[in-house]
Design a protein around this motif. Structure first.
Motif, mmCIF file in Angstrom:
data_model
loop_
_atom_site.group_PDB
_atom_site.id
_atom_site.type_symbol
_atom_site.label_atom_id
_atom_site.label_comp_id
_atom_site.label_asym_id
_atom_site.label_seq_id
_atom_site.Cartn_x
_atom_site.Cartn_y
_atom_site.Cartn_z
ATOM 1 N N PHE A 106 0.873 -1.181 0.000
ATOM 2 C CA PHE A 106 0.000 0.000 0.000
ATOM 3 C C PHE A 106 0.908 1.229 0.000
ATOM 4 C CE2 PHE A 106 -2.754 3.286 1.533
ATOM 5 C CZ PHE A 106 -4.033 2.920 1.119
ATOM 6 N N THR A 107 0.930 1.971 -1.097
ATOM 7 C CA THR A 107 1.891 3.070 -1.260
ATOM 8 C C THR A 107 1.252 4.412 -0.902
ATOM 9 O OG1 THR A 107 1.309 3.144 -3.625
ATOM 10 C CG2 THR A 107 3.293 1.932 -3.002
ATOM 11 N N VAL A 108 1.962 5.175 -0.065
ATOM 12 C CA VAL A 108 1.520 6.503 0.357
ATOM 13 C C VAL A 108 2.616 7.497 0.003
ATOM 14 C CG1 VAL A 108 0.739 7.934 2.283
ATOM 15 C CG2 VAL A 108 0.244 5.467 2.273
ATOM 16 N N VAL A 109 2.301 8.476 -0.840
ATOM 17 C CA VAL A 109 3.248 9.519 -1.221
ATOM 18 C C VAL A 109 3.008 10.728 -0.326
ATOM 19 C CG1 VAL A 109 4.004 11.071 -3.060
ATOM 20 C CG2 VAL A 109 3.412 8.689 -3.591
ATOM 21 N N VAL A 110 4.076 11.248 0.287
ATOM 22 C CA VAL A 110 3.976 12.329 1.271
ATOM 23 C C VAL A 110 4.770 13.531 0.779
ATOM 24 C CG1 VAL A 110 4.392 12.987 3.671
ATOM 25 C CG2 VAL A 110 3.802 10.616 3.114
ATOM 26 N N MET A 111 4.131 14.699 0.715
ATOM 27 C CA MET A 111 4.822 15.913 0.265
ATOM 28 C C MET A 111 4.168 17.136 0.895
ATOM 29 S SD MET A 111 3.323 15.746 -3.642
ATOM 30 C CE MET A 111 4.370 17.033 -4.240
ATOM 31 N N HIS A 112 4.794 18.280 0.728
ATOM 32 C CA HIS A 112 4.254 19.508 1.322
ATOM 33 C C HIS A 112 3.252 20.201 0.412
ATOM 34 C CE1 HIS A 112 3.903 23.280 3.437
ATOM 35 N NE2 HIS A 112 4.459 23.954 2.451
ATOM 36 N N HIS A 113 3.610 20.437 -0.832
ATOM 37 C CA HIS A 113 2.792 21.267 -1.706
ATOM 38 C C HIS A 113 1.564 20.515 -2.229
ATOM 39 C CE1 HIS A 113 6.532 23.619 -1.745
ATOM 40 N NE2 HIS A 113 5.730 24.648 -1.984
ATOM 41 N N ASN A 114 0.435 21.232 -2.264
ATOM 42 C CA ASN A 114 -0.794 20.641 -2.770
ATOM 43 C C ASN A 114 -0.726 20.482 -4.293
ATOM 44 O OD1 ASN A 114 -0.989 23.656 -2.447
ATOM 45 N ND2 ASN A 114 -2.798 23.360 -3.722
ATOM 46 N N ILE A 115 -1.339 19.421 -4.788
ATOM 47 C CA ILE A 115 -1.362 19.183 -6.241
ATOM 48 C C ILE A 115 -2.767 19.325 -6.811
ATOM 49 C CG2 ILE A 115 0.715 17.777 -6.360
ATOM 50 C CD1 ILE A 115 -1.045 15.314 -6.304
#
Length: 503
Positions: A391-400
């Motif tokens: 189960f892959t979760v991508v984590v980042m700051h900026h909204n897409i």
């Protein structure tokens, strides 16, 4: 069944930018086809000049079907909106058809490429959606794109209030949002709504060597919406959307994983930092929620200076659960790039059982504008492929995706390409934390959840300072927004996992 021809960005002019033969070819196809009506989503002319409008009025008469035309940013140059009303028709309006309605909205700003659905126009749109709420097919047509598009270069010119418009349409169960502007044909499913972008019908400015095209929209009697991108070369690309029923799901098995998602704590000694609110949130997380993982999506400090990092470290050391922190743009100001690594370490891929968390560094020095970059996108895609069985979760700051109550300025400059990559590679979940407001939305089969500010007074969330609670089951994902002061919660999103996850 209703069939609609969607054309856009004809850029009619006497200059070489206008490809009249492509226009005539597509119009001929439309006239021969069994279309019920045609939607033109703007940039009818190239500079909004009188001679262009005179020719455009002549060219549009070649279309032998009922026609809805929306103004584009090129049409309103040189006070062209006055000429549009004289030669083409009203800037805003309603077109009714069997069991459906098209509500078209002028999203232009005179002499700018940017778009906006202003306050009075927004209220008008809301009133029309309420008036036609019982129609099975509700179509909104405007010029500007509502979600970032791939293959368009640097993200810009999206509607300034795209988040509010998107939220409004989803709340009123709009079936289809149709637009043009970026000269790229593209189709997304956003929750239960189709977002249909047309390429350019008769302009030389195509992207990456593409050709002129138009879209064919088919509204089926059973509620399905099918969009086919038809290029002048004969190439076709088809996408279909089927309404999700039922809308409420019930988990059938025990919870597999629990995530707490935080953002924009902005620890500092400024008056805007709410120290007690953060302390209370951490207490609630430790004593009541007890997650498997706590994720902070950036702006952990207000400025990248040592005493702020020391305070932030003291706060987050109190959290008992495992933690993953990615930097935001505030975190890497001044000495923050080095201080972040010193206090919180380099974010690396984290594997917990059959769950894989992939951190993405999108922040840049001294600017709120973020970027992933072409190399970064390839690396993320490689990781998603490598961990596809988890189960892959991508984590980042900026909204897409656009956030309600926030002025959208393309804060992730390559958002269109990043969004395409994440949905194409079927990331199971994307977590972001920019914009000061919470929002949850599913694009294609990928839920995207944005966290509000957990402890910064300057936020945009009517619910106050909050954090998100994400529970993952085998076939279901549920996201609650938790009020950081009182601990009360409200549902932010609930999505069925299309391919049930086997732990």
């Amino acid at each position: 069944m209703i069939r609609i021809a969607h054309i856009s960005d004809t850029h009619i002019t006497s200059e070489s930018a206008y490809k009249g033969y492509a226009y005539d070819l597509i119009v001929s196809e439309i006239n021969r086809g069994n279309f019920d009506f045609v939607i033109h989503t703007g940039d009818v002319t190239n500079q909004g000049l009188r001679e262009e409008y005179e020719r455009a009025a002549y060219e549009l008469k070649k279309i032998q079907k009922p026609l809805v035309v929306i103004p584009g940013n090129h049409d309103v140059r040189n006070v062209g909106y006055e000429l549009f009303q004289k030669f083409i028709g009203p800037l805003n309006g309603v077109f009714e058809f069997e069991n459906g309605v098209v509500i078209w909205v002028d999203s232009t700003i005179p002499d700018l490429s940017d778009g906006r659905v202003g306050g009075y126009k927004f209220k008008w749109l809301k009133a029309k959606l309420e008036e036609y709420s019982k129609r099975e097919f509700k179509i909104i047509a405007a010029h500007h794109h509502i979600v970032p598009l791939p293959d368009t270069g640097r993200e810009r010119n999206v509607l300034f209030n795209a988040g509010d418009v998107l939220d409004l349409m989803l709340r009123h169960e709009v079936s289809l949002y149709t637009c043009g502007h970026k000269h790229v044909p593209n189709v997304y499913r956003v929750e239960d709504m189709v977002v249909d972008n047309a390429g350019c019908t008769s302009c030389r400015k195509t992207r990456k060597g593409d050709v002129n095209s138009y879209n064919i929209i088919t509204l089926h009697d059973d509620g399905r919406i099918e969009v086919t991108i038809k290029r002048v070369t004969g190439e076709r690309a088809k996408k279909e959307r089927e309404p999700v029923r039922p809308k409420i799901f019930v988990p059938k098995e025990k919870r597999l994983f629990r995530i707490v998602q935080l953002s924009e704590s902005n620890v500092s000694d400024r008056v805007y930092f709410r120290r007690k609110v953060l302390e209370n949130a951490i207490r609630t997380i430790n004593e009541r929620i007890k997650p498997d993982l706590v994720i902070h999506c950036g702006d952990i400090v207000d400025m990248g200076i040592e005493r702020y990092y020391e305070k932030a470290y003291e706060f987050y050391e109190k959290i008992k659960a495992q933690k993953l922190v990615v930097p935001g743009h505030n975190d890497i100001t001044y000495l923050g790039y080095d201080l972040f690594r010193e206090y919180f370490g380099d974010p690396n891929i984290l594997e917990i059982g059959r769950f894989t968390f992939i951190p993405v560094i999108s922040a840049q020095y001294e600017t709120p504008i973020g970027v992933v970059g072409r190399i970064g996108q390839r690396i993320i895609a490689k990781h998603l492929e490598e961990y596809r069985e988890t189960f892959t979760v991508v984590v980042m700051h900026h909204n897409i995706v656009p956030i309600p109550r926030s002025r959208e300025r393309g804060f992730l400059e390559d958002a269109g390409d990043v969004l395409r990559m994440l949905t194409r590679e079927k990331a199971n979940l994307v977590l972001t934390g920019h914009g000061g407001n919470s929002f949850g939305i599913k694009v294609e089969n990928t839920p995207i959840v944005n966290a509000s500010s957990v402890s910064w007074e300057l936020h945009r969330n009517p619910y106050g300072n909050t954090f998100n609670l994400i529970d993952i089951y085998r076939d279901l994902m549920v996201v609650f927004e938790v009020q950081a002061t009182w601990g009360s919660g409200r549902l932010l999103g609930m999505w069925k996992i299309k391919e049930p996850f086997n732990p």
